[in-house]
Design a protein around this motif. Structure first.
Motif, PDB file in Angstrom:
ATOM      1  N   ILE A  30     -11.165 -11.609  38.977  1.00 46.61           N
ATOM      2  CA  ILE A  30      -9.710 -11.414  39.070  1.00 46.61           C
ATOM      3  C   ILE A  30      -9.106 -12.352  38.024  1.00 46.61           C
ATOM      4  N   PRO A  31      -8.483 -11.785  36.970  1.00 49.04           N
ATOM      5  CA  PRO A  31      -8.150 -12.635  35.817  1.00 49.04           C
ATOM      6  C   PRO A  31      -7.258 -13.824  36.155  1.00 49.04           C
ATOM      7  N   THR A  32      -6.212 -13.613  36.971  1.00 51.28           N
ATOM      8  CA  THR A  32      -5.358 -14.737  37.336  1.00 51.28           C
ATOM      9  C   THR A  32      -5.642 -15.048  38.790  1.00 51.28           C
ATOM     10  N   ASN A  33      -6.454 -16.061  39.036  1.00 52.26           N
ATOM     11  CA  ASN A  33      -6.818 -16.334  40.423  1.00 52.26           C
ATOM     12  C   ASN A  33      -7.041 -17.814  40.620  1.00 52.26           C
ATOM     13  N   ILE A  34      -6.136 -18.416  41.353  1.00 49.44           N
ATOM     14  CA  ILE A  34      -6.216 -19.855  41.585  1.00 49.44           C
ATOM     15  C   ILE A  34      -7.468 -20.214  42.370  1.00 49.44           C
ATOM     16  N   VAL A  35      -7.937 -19.270  43.210  1.00 50.72           N
ATOM     17  CA  VAL A  35      -9.114 -19.558  44.040  1.00 50.72           C
ATOM     18  C   VAL A  35     -10.365 -19.691  43.174  1.00 50.72           C
ATOM     19  N   SER A  36     -10.334 -19.144  41.973  1.00 52.92           N
ATOM     20  CA  SER A  36     -11.520 -19.266  41.119  1.00 52.92           C
ATOM     21  C   SER A  36     -11.738 -20.721  40.696  1.00 52.92           C
ATOM     22  N   TRP A  37     -10.794 -21.590  41.034  1.00 57.68           N
ATOM     23  CA  TRP A  37     -11.030 -23.023  40.813  1.00 57.68           C
ATOM     24  C   TRP A  37     -12.160 -23.551  41.683  1.00 57.68           C
ATOM     25  N   LEU A  38     -12.528 -22.789  42.700  1.00 53.62           N
ATOM     26  CA  LEU A  38     -13.636 -23.228  43.549  1.00 53.62           C
ATOM     27  C   LEU A  38     -14.984 -22.833  42.968  1.00 53.62           C
ATOM     28  N   THR A  39     -15.010 -22.089  41.863  1.00 49.46           N
ATOM     29  CA  THR A  39     -16.284 -21.598  41.334  1.00 49.46           C
ATOM     30  C   THR A  39     -16.812 -22.529  40.248  1.00 49.46           C
ATOM     31  N   VAL A  40     -18.111 -22.400  39.967  1.00 51.87           N
ATOM     32  CA  VAL A  40     -18.760 -23.358  39.061  1.00 51.87           C
ATOM     33  C   VAL A  40     -18.217 -23.349  37.650  1.00 51.87           C
ATOM     34  N   ARG A  41     -17.705 -22.214  37.179  1.00 49.55           N
ATOM     35  CA  ARG A  41     -17.466 -22.104  35.740  1.00 49.55           C
ATOM     36  C   ARG A  41     -16.419 -23.084  35.225  1.00 49.55           C
ATOM     37  N   ASN A  42     -15.555 -23.588  36.125  1.00 49.40           N
ATOM     38  CA  ASN A  42     -14.527 -24.524  35.669  1.00 49.40           C
ATOM     39  C   ASN A  42     -15.024 -25.956  35.560  1.00 49.40           C
ATOM     40  N   ILE A  52      -3.261  -5.730  42.568  1.00 47.45           N
ATOM     41  CA  ILE A  52      -2.352  -6.240  43.602  1.00 47.45           C
ATOM     42  C   ILE A  52      -1.682  -7.531  43.142  1.00 47.45           C
ATOM     43  N   VAL A  53      -2.471  -8.428  42.564  1.00 48.79           N
ATOM     44  CA  VAL A  53      -1.886  -9.685  42.077  1.00 48.79           C
ATOM     45  C   VAL A  53      -0.847  -9.388  40.999  1.00 48.79           C
ATOM     46  N   GLY A  54      -1.135  -8.403  40.136  1.00 48.73           N
ATOM     47  CA  GLY A  54      -0.182  -8.022  39.102  1.00 48.73           C
ATOM     48  C   GLY A  54       1.122  -7.504  39.697  1.00 48.73           C
ATOM     49  N   GLN A  55       0.997  -6.713  40.768  1.00 48.49           N
ATOM     50  CA  GLN A  55       2.200  -6.174  41.411  1.00 48.49           C
ATOM     51  C   GLN A  55       3.062  -7.281  42.001  1.00 48.49           C
ATOM     52  N   HIS A  56       2.444  -8.375  42.390  1.00 45.72           N
ATOM     53  CA  HIS A  56       3.200  -9.490  42.955  1.00 45.72           C
ATOM     54  C   HIS A  56       3.490 -10.552  41.910  1.00 45.72           C
ATOM     55  N   GLU A  57       3.536 -10.145  40.673  1.00 47.22           N
ATOM     56  CA  GLU A  57       3.888 -11.035  39.562  1.00 47.22           C
ATOM     57  C   GLU A  57       3.066 -12.325  39.576  1.00 47.22           C
ATOM     58  N   ASP A  58       1.770 -12.174  39.817  1.00 46.36           N
ATOM     59  CA  ASP A  58       0.837 -13.293  39.772  1.00 46.36           C
ATOM     60  C   ASP A  58       1.170 -14.402  40.765  1.00 46.36           C
ATOM     61  N   SER A  59       1.845 -14.078  41.861  1.00 43.78           N
ATOM     62  CA  SER A  59       2.193 -15.150  42.804  1.00 43.78           C
ATOM     63  C   SER A  59       0.927 -15.762  43.385  1.00 43.78           C
ATOM     64  N   ILE A  60       0.993 -17.061  43.613  1.00 48.53           N
ATOM     65  CA  ILE A  60      -0.194 -17.782  44.075  1.00 48.53           C
ATOM     66  C   ILE A  60      -0.603 -17.308  45.461  1.00 48.53           C
ATOM     67  N   LEU A  61       0.403 -17.003  46.300  1.00 50.24           N
ATOM     68  CA  LEU A  61       0.092 -16.515  47.640  1.00 50.24           C
ATOM     69  C   LEU A  61      -0.738 -15.237  47.558  1.00 50.24           C
ATOM     70  N   SER A  62      -0.319 -14.319  46.685  1.00 47.04           N
ATOM     71  CA  SER A  62      -1.056 -13.046  46.572  1.00 47.04           C
ATOM     72  C   SER A  62      -2.482 -13.302  46.091  1.00 47.04           C
ATOM     73  N   GLN A  63      -2.674 -14.284  45.202  1.00 46.65           N
ATOM     74  CA  GLN A  63      -4.030 -14.587  44.734  1.00 46.65           C
ATOM     75  C   GLN A  63      -4.915 -15.074  45.876  1.00 46.65           C
ATOM     76  N   ILE A  64      -4.328 -15.927  46.730  1.00 46.03           N
ATOM     77  CA  ILE A  64      -5.115 -16.478  47.841  1.00 46.03           C
ATOM     78  C   ILE A  64      -5.427 -15.375  48.854  1.00 46.03           C
ATOM     79  N   VAL A  65      -4.402 -14.575  49.181  1.00 44.12           N
ATOM     80  CA  VAL A  65      -4.602 -13.506  50.171  1.00 44.12           C
ATOM     81  C   VAL A  65      -5.647 -12.510  49.676  1.00 44.12           C
ATOM     82  N   VAL A  66      -5.521 -12.105  48.410  1.00 46.23           N
ATOM     83  CA  VAL A  66      -6.457 -11.133  47.850  1.00 46.23           C
ATOM     84  C   VAL A  66      -7.882 -11.695  47.851  1.00 46.23           C
ATOM     85  N   SER A  67      -8.024 -12.969  47.519  1.00 44.12           N
ATOM     86  CA  SER A  67      -9.360 -13.571  47.480  1.00 44.12           C
ATOM     87  C   SER A  67      -9.984 -13.587  48.867  1.00 44.12           C
ATOM     88  N   ILE A  68      -9.216 -14.031  49.859  1.00 41.42           N
ATOM     89  CA  ILE A  68      -9.760 -14.116  51.222  1.00 41.42           C
ATOM     90  C   ILE A  68     -10.074 -12.718  51.735  1.00 41.42           C
TER      91      ILE A  68
END
Lengths: 379, 246
Positions: free
Chosen positions: A28-40, A331-347
């Protein structure tokens, strides 16, 4: 090897499940939750974990079969698996394209053309379908399965060698890797200018080192004589790579890196798996080996259950995860990249992947329980 | 274990501001003077006026191909087409992507004739310089090949706009990347081609405090989704400025 094969190594399923979750989150290109993954936090990412474990489990799955039933039967079983991967890839391709078509139709018609261009299907769809069948045309994020297909298709020829001479396989694999990088060998893709995003001739090194480690199994304990220096080196390298990786996000850190260091490390190629990525992965693997022994009691904690289930049904979960990552992106795009939508979509995505894994395990349990009964009934 | 989670929490909290940097295009900016390409693009203007048709060839390397972006549509050539179509209704816009990863002036000048003969364009965007700098191509040879390439292309009847190197860790680490960029500027002026100052524009982002992760892929070399979309948008503005200006 026999010892490694006789006890099911929970770590393989667990970490493969983790890699699948990471791949989903990172796709997911804009995803704050991806901060939990190794690549960062370093050079390598979930792809290395997935490919390494695939090589490791390939040996565990097919070496005993080869010892019991002979090479021909083992090879046939491997190609049946290759076929399953191919079918899964094509199905995923269709589902992926259909999802894009659905999204654009649901919005409005003129967007449809643009959205299909997103896929590269727009200009010449018939050609694109042909190239997709040949694994040369792959929309975004559908690159991992073709890599796995090629690696596994070569595996019947690697298997008899690796069980006897694992170190020779590592050496040959390193040579192929080095030659590929040196001479820029690549596999052609579609459209014509493109190459395979994951070059199998380079990425095979991860797969085959995984396979050789599975054969070496307990013999890897030989390395424990150098436990302290290796651990110090691994930790030092992880700290260094974490510093570099974080510098991509903080300019003040970035300015601390001397130019001669940058000149040595960049670019950190992904197509031909840059040596820094590979070493970074090996450093992680070494520390995991020390911190998470095969009989570690916490491996059996129920909290890891969803990860293990996802790792067990890895092909299914990979496909679902890739499909859902696209939905998540929309979905994240539809919500204008809102952080809440990123978290909800990830979970939500991880919940769906885990549920699917439980359903798959339930089916499988039904099959194995039903098999003896069916056999008796047949008599 | 608990301490580990605590640590993860601290790290995550520390990182939140960085990742909150939006992918939206509000951060996509450049100083207006950097968007002047220094050419009026006479051939392209004529094609638009007489034939209501503008065919552009994007000649280049991995940036033009769109290496590693999450959709081919985000690569700058497609962004250019979408942008020009919106801004120039009634004019048929065609952008042909002729990027091949890893190439530079030498290989691209060699295929220039074939590319331009099969679909004669009115404008060629030539994205180049990065691979030459990374491979330490001799400066005089770089200048010569670039000059010859543009002259050949111009003789086949097209305007040229050069796109300079990207400002990315792998490029900035070179000691002489700015020399290549200066050569491109000099050649552009000499032969009457335009120059899209990608290097200076992207350096502006970095100097304004935008981290590399926002516009460069994790390999430290290639533009990511945001980088490509933004360069596409700014290139569109530059070309439109040149086509509609005085």
């Amino acid at each position: 090897m026999a010892a490694a094969a006789s006890v099911r190594d929970i770590r393989l399923d667990l970490f493969r499940g983790l890699a699948l979750w990471f791949i989903f989150l990172d796709h997911i290109p804009t995803n704050i939750v991806s901060w939990l993954t190794v690549r960062n936090y370093g050079f390598s990412d979930a792809t290395e974990i997935f490919v390494y474990i695939s090589g490791y489990t390939a040996v565990i799955a097919y070496s005993r079969m080869m010892a019991r039933d002979g090479w021909t039967r083992a090879a046939a079983r491997i190609y049946r698996r290759v076929w399953q991967l191919y079918v899964a890839h094509i199905l995923l391709f269709v589902a992926f394209s259909a999802q894009i078509a659905f999204v654009s139709i649901a919005r409005d018609t003129p967007a449809l053309i643009e959205e299909m261009e997103l896929l590269g299907l727009g200009q010449n769809p018939y050609r694109a379908i042909l190239e997709a069948a040949l694994l040369k045309f792959r929309p975004v994020n559908l690159d991992v399965l073709p890599l796995y297909i090629v690696l596994l298709a070569a595996f019947p020829f690697v298997l008899p060698v690796v069980v006897r001479w694992p170190l020779a396989v590592i050496a040959a694999s390193l040579v192929l890797y080095a030659v590929t990088c040196r001479y820029n060998w690549s596999l052609p893709a579609y459209p014509d200018e493109k190459v395979w995003y994951f070059n199998p001739m380079a990425w095979q090194v991860v797969f085959h080192v995984g396979a050789a480690c599975a054969v070496l199994g307990p013999r890897l304990a030989w390395l424990d004589r150098f436990r302290l220096p290796l651990t110090v080196l691994a930790v030092a390298f992880l700290v260094f790579s974490a510093f570099i990786a974080l510098s991509w996000h903080y300019n003040p850190l970035e300015r601390l890196i001397p130019a001669w260091v940058s000149r040595q490390i960049y670019p950190i190629d992904k197509t031909n798996i840059d040596i820094l990525r590979f070493v970074h992965f090996l450093a992680i693997a070494w520390l995991v080996r020390l911190l998470v022994p095969i009989d570690a009691p916490f491996l059996k904690w129920p909290v890891w259950q969803p990860l293990r289930r996802c790792g067990e049904a890895s092909l299914l979960i990979f496909c679902i995860g890739t499909f859902l990552a696209l939905s998540g992106q929309v979905i994240v795009g539809q919500h204008e990249d809102s952080i809440l939508s990123q978290i909800v979509v990830s979970i939500a995505g991880i919940a769906i992947m885990s549920s699917a894994a439980y359903v798959a395990a339930w089916f499988k349990a039904g099959e194995t329980a039903g098999a003896p009964r069916a056999a008796r009934a047949a008599k | 274990m608990r301490i580990l989670f605590l640590w993860l929490g601290v790290v995550a909290a520390f990182l939140v501001p960085a990742s909150a940097s939006p992918q939206s295009m509000t951060a996509c900016r450049a100083k207006p003077e950097l968007l002047k390409i220094g050419s009026t693009l006479p051939v392209a203007r004529k094609a638009m006026a007489e034939r209501k048709h503008l065919r552009i060839i994007a000649l280049g390397s991995s940036t033009t191909v769109g290496y590693g972006v999450s959709s081919p549509a985000y690569a700058y050539p497609m962004q250019l087409r979408i942008g020009l179509e919106k801004a120039l209704p009634g004019i048929e816009i065609e952008v042909i992507n002729r990027g091949i990863g890893g190439q530079d002036v030498e290989e691209m000048a060699a295929r220039m004739r074939v590319e331009m003969m099969s679909h004669p364009p009115s404008l060629v965007i030539w994205q180049t310089g990065t691979n030459a700098a990374m491979r330490h191509m001799p400066l005089d040879l770089f200048e010569q090949r670039l000059r010859d390439g543009i002259k050949l292309g111009q003789s086949l009847g097209a305007d040229f706009v050069l796109m300079s190197l990207q400002y990315a860790p792998a490029v900035v680490a070179l000691s002489d990347e700015e020399v290549y960029e200066r050569i491109m500027a000099k050649v552009a002026t000499d032969v009457g081609a335009g120059l899209f100052r990608r290097y200076d524009i992207m350096r502006g982002w970095y100097d304004d405090g935008m981290p590399y992760a926002q516009f460069v892929q994790l390999d430290g070399l290639h533009l990511n989704d945001f980088g490509q979309k933004c360069i596409g948008k700014l290139l569109t503005q530059s070309i439109l400025g040149a086509l509609t200006g005085p």
